[in-house]
Design a protein around this motif. Structure first.
Motif, PDB file in Angstrom:
ATOM      1  N   ALA A  95       0.850  -1.201   0.000  1.00  0.00           N
ATOM      2  CA  ALA A  95       0.000   0.000   0.000  1.00  0.00           C
ATOM      3  C   ALA A  95       0.882   1.246   0.000  1.00  0.00           C
ATOM      4  O   ALA A  95       0.659   2.183  -0.778  1.00  0.00           O
ATOM      5  N   ARG A  96       1.916   1.245   0.834  1.00  0.00           N
ATOM      6  CA  ARG A  96       2.802   2.425   0.913  1.00  0.00           C
ATOM      7  C   ARG A  96       3.556   2.655  -0.389  1.00  0.00           C
ATOM      8  O   ARG A  96       3.809   3.789  -0.790  1.00  0.00           O
ATOM      9  N   PHE A  97       3.955   1.558  -1.052  1.00  0.00           N
ATOM     10  CA  PHE A  97       4.655   1.682  -2.338  1.00  0.00           C
ATOM     11  C   PHE A  97       3.783   2.427  -3.342  1.00  0.00           C
ATOM     12  O   PHE A  97       4.237   3.377  -3.987  1.00  0.00           O
ATOM     13  N   TRP A  98       2.511   2.039  -3.442  1.00  0.00           N
ATOM     14  CA  TRP A  98       1.639   2.657  -4.438  1.00  0.00           C
ATOM     15  C   TRP A  98       1.252   4.075  -4.047  1.00  0.00           C
ATOM     16  O   TRP A  98       1.070   4.940  -4.912  1.00  0.00           O
ATOM     17  N   ARG A 132      -2.182   4.039 -16.745  1.00  0.00           N
ATOM     18  CA  ARG A 132      -1.900   2.675 -17.242  1.00  0.00           C
ATOM     19  C   ARG A 132      -1.323   1.807 -16.113  1.00  0.00           C
ATOM     20  O   ARG A 132      -1.750   0.682 -15.871  1.00  0.00           O
ATOM     21  N   THR A 133      -0.326   2.364 -15.420  1.00  0.00           N
ATOM     22  CA  THR A 133       0.357   1.603 -14.361  1.00  0.00           C
ATOM     23  C   THR A 133      -0.611   1.281 -13.223  1.00  0.00           C
ATOM     24  O   THR A 133      -0.633   0.155 -12.709  1.00  0.00           O
ATOM     25  N   ILE A 134      -1.442   2.263 -12.846  1.00  0.00           N
ATOM     26  CA  ILE A 134      -2.376   2.027 -11.731  1.00  0.00           C
ATOM     27  C   ILE A 134      -3.510   1.109 -12.184  1.00  0.00           C
ATOM     28  O   ILE A 134      -3.987   0.268 -11.422  1.00  0.00           O
TER      29      ILE A 134
ATOM     30  N   TYR B  47      11.514  -7.920 -10.101  1.00  0.00           N
ATOM     31  CA  TYR B  47      11.128  -7.530  -8.747  1.00  0.00           C
ATOM     32  C   TYR B  47      10.649  -6.080  -8.653  1.00  0.00           C
ATOM     33  O   TYR B  47       9.872  -5.733  -7.779  1.00  0.00           O
ATOM     34  N   ASN B  48      11.149  -5.211  -9.518  1.00  0.00           N
ATOM     35  CA  ASN B  48      10.738  -3.807  -9.461  1.00  0.00           C
ATOM     36  C   ASN B  48      10.365  -3.311 -10.857  1.00  0.00           C
ATOM     37  O   ASN B  48      11.038  -2.440 -11.423  1.00  0.00           O
ATOM     38  N   PRO B  49       9.281  -3.887 -11.418  1.00  0.00           N
ATOM     39  CA  PRO B  49       8.927  -3.529 -12.808  1.00  0.00           C
ATOM     40  C   PRO B  49       8.488  -2.071 -12.952  1.00  0.00           C
ATOM     41  O   PRO B  49       8.586  -1.521 -14.042  1.00  0.00           O
ATOM     42  N   VAL B  50       8.014  -1.454 -11.882  1.00  0.00           N
ATOM     43  CA  VAL B  50       7.522  -0.073 -11.983  1.00  0.00           C
ATOM     44  C   VAL B  50       8.685   0.906 -12.105  1.00  0.00           C
ATOM     45  O   VAL B  50       8.719   1.738 -13.007  1.00  0.00           O
ATOM     46  N   HIS B  51       9.646   0.822 -11.198  1.00  0.00           N
ATOM     47  CA  HIS B  51      10.742   1.798 -11.210  1.00  0.00           C
ATOM     48  C   HIS B  51      12.058   1.232 -11.774  1.00  0.00           C
ATOM     49  O   HIS B  51      12.932   2.005 -12.151  1.00  0.00           O
ATOM     50  N   LYS B  52      12.196  -0.085 -11.759  1.00  0.00           N
ATOM     51  CA  LYS B  52      13.431  -0.748 -12.247  1.00  0.00           C
ATOM     52  C   LYS B  52      14.670  -0.205 -11.526  1.00  0.00           C
ATOM     53  O   LYS B  52      15.704   0.045 -12.146  1.00  0.00           O
ATOM     54  N   LYS B  53      14.530   0.039 -10.225  1.00  0.00           N
ATOM     55  CA  LYS B  53      15.614   0.659  -9.461  1.00  0.00           C
ATOM     56  C   LYS B  53      15.969  -0.177  -8.242  1.00  0.00           C
ATOM     57  O   LYS B  53      15.131  -0.930  -7.728  1.00  0.00           O
ATOM     58  N   GLU B  66      11.726   0.640  -2.899  1.00  0.00           N
ATOM     59  CA  GLU B  66      11.778   2.003  -2.345  1.00  0.00           C
ATOM     60  C   GLU B  66      12.410   1.948  -0.947  1.00  0.00           C
ATOM     61  O   GLU B  66      11.824   1.392  -0.002  1.00  0.00           O
ATOM     62  N   SER B  67      13.562   2.585  -0.819  1.00  0.00           N
ATOM     63  CA  SER B  67      14.376   2.395   0.387  1.00  0.00           C
ATOM     64  C   SER B  67      13.637   2.628   1.696  1.00  0.00           C
ATOM     65  O   SER B  67      13.694   1.806   2.610  1.00  0.00           O
ATOM     66  N   MET B  68      12.913   3.731   1.836  1.00  0.00           N
ATOM     67  CA  MET B  68      12.290   4.011   3.133  1.00  0.00           C
ATOM     68  C   MET B  68      11.072   3.119   3.388  1.00  0.00           C
ATOM     69  O   MET B  68      10.717   2.853   4.536  1.00  0.00           O
ATOM     70  N   ILE B  69      10.456   2.639   2.301  1.00  0.00           N
ATOM     71  CA  ILE B  69       9.356   1.679   2.473  1.00  0.00           C
ATOM     72  C   ILE B  69       9.932   0.338   2.922  1.00  0.00           C
ATOM     73  O   ILE B  69       9.350  -0.350   3.764  1.00  0.00           O
ATOM     74  N   ILE B  70      11.108   0.000   2.401  1.00  0.00           N
ATOM     75  CA  ILE B  70      11.783  -1.221   2.854  1.00  0.00           C
ATOM     76  C   ILE B  70      12.149  -1.086   4.337  1.00  0.00           C
ATOM     77  O   ILE B  70      11.951  -2.010   5.123  1.00  0.00           O
TER      78      ILE B  70
END
Lengths: 224, 224
Positions: A95-98, A132-134, B47-53, B66-70
């Motif tokens: 949830a936080r990622f999105w 598209r992504t959402i 694993y990270n298709p949205v940001h590829k980071k 996302e580092s802070m979400i991790i």
């Protein structure tokens, strides 16, 4: 006088996120409308000296700023009634990622109404990528009505802007973004979201917004 | 093989945030170095298709990005050892407010090393404002060593970039940003932060970073 006060602006999706959260949890509050284009109130400047922006929630004299941080504060202060987050750490992280994704990218949709020419084309392209992504993510919901499951969760609250403001932005900018056939899952979610009484009864008037935003766009065009 | 895997890049402050969190909590993990400038690994893209980071943390086959979400996921999965967040909802909201502030504004500091001329002047000005704002906030800590209190918390982890990378950015860009006399509270915090073994033992090599970032800057200057 309620213990909770909210400083907001009637047409702001960020104010509405907080209103929806308070209504869903059944928390009474006093609402203070800020007159941002004219003058920021001394209270707003005192409560949010870093950003000087609405919304600000004040509880027991202590201010909390930034809409989604306020929503999470509401969740943690009144956790039992209408929980906004699942208990599983992985699902919470999702949830936080999105939410973070939409917080970072979402402003492009608004910018379609604030630009012209090539710049607008760029923001339109970005907006379609975001939708598209959402929509792809919404496609993974299966039979769930909301991103939060059977009830509205934090991500639904974050995405609420799409459900009500995008249409007005399209009208103001003269650009179509959110076609039902292109984003079927997100469209279905929009319908579910706007049917929930706490949301339906707390959406700013579409026609009033249209007048306000069109006036803004006319000023923009006249200044070019 | 550890249950937890981390995909990262050795010189990234975002990877380091996750490493520090895992080390502070004492969680064993396998580390996979990604070779981003050359080729993103199929695992990273999966694993990270949205940001590829990077960074991506994988636990039981499930990726978190996302580092802070991790870091918050790590906190919620292993809450008891070395807690990163206070229990009071207001204090949690304050930590989240400042983390969001730095997530949004912080990249300006890096951009000082990625720009020249007027653009660099603009990013320098922004960077000094950011350091000013955070130094003012650090000034409210009183006798506390960290933003998290006596121990490192989530905001300290978020701000870790300032403690180690800013100096290298200054050297590479030939611009002074983080003067001790101008930002005394943040400087004192930096010293405290870098003394904690989990941090001190997990900072990327300064000289290696300098060589890498200088090479990047030379390429930038040659292309202008």
């Amino acid at each position: 006088m309620a213990e909770v006060k909210l400083h907001g602006v009637w047409n702001s999706p960020f104010s509405c996120r907080v209103i929806w959260a308070l209504k869903l949890k059944g928390i009474p509050y006093d609402y203070i409308e800020e007159d941002l284009p004219n003058k920021k109130s001394p209270e707003l400047l005192k409560y949010n000296p870093v950003h000087k922006k609405i919304p600000v929630l004040v509880q027991g004299g202590r201010p909390i700023c930034e809409s989604m941080i306020i929503v999470e504060y509401i969740e943690e202060t009144w956790p039992h009634k209408y929980p906004f987050l699942p208990t599983d750490p992985y699902e919470r992280a999702m949830a936080r990622f999105w939410i973070k994704y939409f917080e970072e990218k979402g402003p492009a949709i608004w910018m379609v109404s604030q630009t012209t020419g090539d710049e607008q084309v760029k923001f339109k392209k970005e907006s379609l990528e975001i939708l598209r992504t959402i929509d792809d993510h919404a496609g993974t919901l299966g039979k769930k009505k909301f991103f939060g499951g059977d009830n509205i969760g934090m991500l639904d609250i974050a995405l609420g802007c799409i459900a009500h403001w995008t249409e007005v932005i399209e009208d103001v900018a003269g650009v179509k973004l959110f076609e039902a056939h292109a984003f079927p899952y997100l469209h279905a979610w929009t319908q579910n979201f706007k049917e929930v009484p706490a949301i339906k009864e707390n959406l700013p008037d579409r026609d009033k917004m249209l007048i306000l935003f069109k006036r803004g766009r006319e000023k923009l065009l006249a200044s070019q």
